[in-house]
Design a protein around this motif. Structure first.
Motif, PDB file in Angstrom:
ATOM      1  N   CYS A 248       0.829  -1.205   0.000  1.00 32.62           N
ATOM      2  CA  CYS A 248       0.000   0.000   0.000  1.00 32.62           C
ATOM      3  C   CYS A 248       0.863   1.254   0.000  1.00 32.62           C
ATOM      4  N   PHE A 249       1.948   1.227   0.744  1.00 32.35           N
ATOM      5  CA  PHE A 249       2.880   2.355   0.767  1.00 32.35           C
ATOM      6  C   PHE A 249       3.362   2.675  -0.639  1.00 32.35           C
ATOM      7  N   HIS A 250       3.694   1.630  -1.379  1.00 30.05           N
ATOM      8  CA  HIS A 250       4.228   1.829  -2.730  1.00 30.05           C
ATOM      9  C   HIS A 250       3.138   2.166  -3.739  1.00 30.05           C
ATOM     10  N   ARG A 251       1.994   1.497  -3.621  1.00 27.89           N
ATOM     11  CA  ARG A 251       0.916   1.676  -4.593  1.00 27.89           C
ATOM     12  C   ARG A 251      -0.415   1.470  -3.890  1.00 27.89           C
ATOM     13  N   PRO A 252      -1.010   2.542  -3.326  1.00 25.05           N
ATOM     14  CA  PRO A 252      -2.260   2.391  -2.573  1.00 25.05           C
ATOM     15  C   PRO A 252      -3.384   1.723  -3.356  1.00 25.05           C
ATOM     16  N   ALA A 253      -3.373   1.872  -4.672  1.00 30.55           N
ATOM     17  CA  ALA A 253      -4.427   1.274  -5.493  1.00 30.55           C
ATOM     18  C   ALA A 253      -4.250  -0.227  -5.668  1.00 30.55           C
ATOM     19  N   GLY A 254      -3.110  -0.765  -5.227  1.00 30.30           N
ATOM     20  CA  GLY A 254      -2.876  -2.197  -5.343  1.00 30.30           C
ATOM     21  C   GLY A 254      -2.414  -2.588  -6.734  1.00 30.30           C
ATOM     22  N   GLY A 255      -2.779  -3.794  -7.143  1.00 30.31           N
ATOM     23  CA  GLY A 255      -2.411  -4.263  -8.474  1.00 30.31           C
ATOM     24  C   GLY A 255      -1.018  -4.883  -8.522  1.00 30.31           C
ATOM     25  N   LEU A 256      -0.511  -5.061  -9.746  1.00 30.54           N
ATOM     26  CA  LEU A 256       0.767  -5.731  -9.962  1.00 30.54           C
ATOM     27  C   LEU A 256       1.933  -4.974  -9.332  1.00 30.54           C
ATOM     28  N   ALA A 257       1.884  -3.636  -9.380  1.00 26.76           N
ATOM     29  CA  ALA A 257       2.978  -2.850  -8.802  1.00 26.76           C
ATOM     30  C   ALA A 257       3.087  -3.094  -7.303  1.00 26.76           C
ATOM     31  N   SER A 258       1.948  -3.138  -6.621  1.00 27.86           N
ATOM     32  CA  SER A 258       1.940  -3.403  -5.188  1.00 27.86           C
ATOM     33  C   SER A 258       2.418  -4.820  -4.893  1.00 27.86           C
ATOM     34  N   LYS A 259       1.966  -5.780  -5.675  1.00 27.79           N
ATOM     35  CA  LYS A 259       2.354  -7.178  -5.474  1.00 27.79           C
ATOM     36  C   LYS A 259       3.854  -7.360  -5.673  1.00 27.79           C
ATOM     37  N   SER A 260       4.391  -6.747  -6.720  1.00 21.80           N
ATOM     38  CA  SER A 260       5.822  -6.844  -6.987  1.00 21.80           C
ATOM     39  C   SER A 260       6.639  -6.210  -5.868  1.00 21.80           C
ATOM     40  N   TYR A 261       6.153  -5.098  -5.343  1.00 20.34           N
ATOM     41  CA  TYR A 261       6.860  -4.410  -4.266  1.00 20.34           C
ATOM     42  C   TYR A 261       6.884  -5.263  -3.008  1.00 20.34           C
ATOM     43  N   LYS A 262       5.764  -5.894  -2.689  1.00 23.31           N
ATOM     44  CA  LYS A 262       5.712  -6.765  -1.517  1.00 23.31           C
ATOM     45  C   LYS A 262       6.711  -7.913  -1.647  1.00 23.31           C
ATOM     46  N   THR A 263       6.850  -8.430  -2.850  1.00 18.36           N
ATOM     47  CA  THR A 263       7.816  -9.501  -3.080  1.00 18.36           C
ATOM     48  C   THR A 263       9.235  -9.026  -2.817  1.00 18.36           C
ATOM     49  N   ARG A 264       9.561  -7.818  -3.279  1.00 21.12           N
ATOM     50  CA  ARG A 264      10.898  -7.279  -3.055  1.00 21.12           C
ATOM     51  C   ARG A 264      11.153  -7.030  -1.570  1.00 21.12           C
ATOM     52  N   VAL A 265      10.149  -6.514  -0.875  1.00 19.67           N
ATOM     53  CA  VAL A 265      10.274  -6.298   0.565  1.00 19.67           C
ATOM     54  C   VAL A 265      10.527  -7.625   1.271  1.00 19.67           C
TER      55      VAL A 265
END
Length: 203
Positions: free
Chosen positions: A153-170
């Motif tokens: 959510c911090f990276h992409r509040p709207a969710g989607g692939l960008a949020s999912k990819s960021y969570k993976t990196r974290v």
């Protein structure tokens, strides 16, 4: 980036805000713990978010770097706060604020610039981390249960692939940091700030 300046600054910042991701002896920098305690955010998460957002390859390893700017998806690292601030002033002449992220946590000036009194303040590592902690805490409060989701959510509040990819990196950086899968509950935040991610139930 002026390497000689970085070598001078590194001993000053290391131990308070910087920690090599591959450090064998784990000790979270003091600055992250201080900010995390104020806002009830796992300090490990705050550190890894900063690492994801502003990492630079220095002599001590890959570390969060406070004098970082991202403009329209392209990152820039500077040797000093003044250099970064001067570059930002130039970028603001040609790019909208919503296309510019600044500081150790890469706070977007358009969406979250209200956390700072000035663009100069946005580069203050502690003020920048405080802004990140406020955003992470708000994300978690809206959807409690997973700090990894709060990071997305911090990276992409709207969710989607960008949020999912960021969570993976974290998550990958946390695995490297702790050699394990980490998360935290509100109770453990109040009693030691450890972070252990609940395992998924087997179906």
């Amino acid at each position: 980036m002026a390497r000689s300046v970085l070598l001078i600054l590194l001993p000053i910042i290391t131990g308070y805000l910087l920690l090599p991701i591959a450090s064998a002896a784990y000790s979270l920098p003091t600055g992250y713990r201080q900010v995390a305690m104020i806002y009830g955010v796992p300090p490990e998460l705050l550190y890894v978010v900063a690492l994801n957002e502003s990492s630079a390859l220095l002599t001590a390893g890959r570390l969060p770097w406070p004098w970082t700017i991202n403009v329209a998806g392209k990152g820039y690292h500077y040797a000093t706060r003044l250099e970064a601030w001067s570059a930002l002033n130039n970028f603001l002449k040609s790019h909208p604020r919503k296309r510019i992220d600044v500081g150790i946590s890469q706070i977007n000036l358009g969406w979250n610039g209200h956390h700072f009194n000035s663009t100069w303040d946005a580069f203050d590592p502690y003020l920048n981390l405080k802004a990140a902690a406020v955003i992470l805490r708000a994300c978690y409060s809206r959807n409690p249960g997973s700090w990894l989701n709060a990071a997305g959510c911090f990276h992409r509040p709207a969710g989607g692939l960008a949020s999912k990819s960021y969570k993976t990196r974290v998550n990958n950086n946390l695995i490297i940091l702790y050699a394990g899968h980490l998360e935290v509950s509100d109770a453990s935040i109040k009693h030691g700030y450890s972070w252990i991610e609940p395992k998924r139930k087997e179906r």
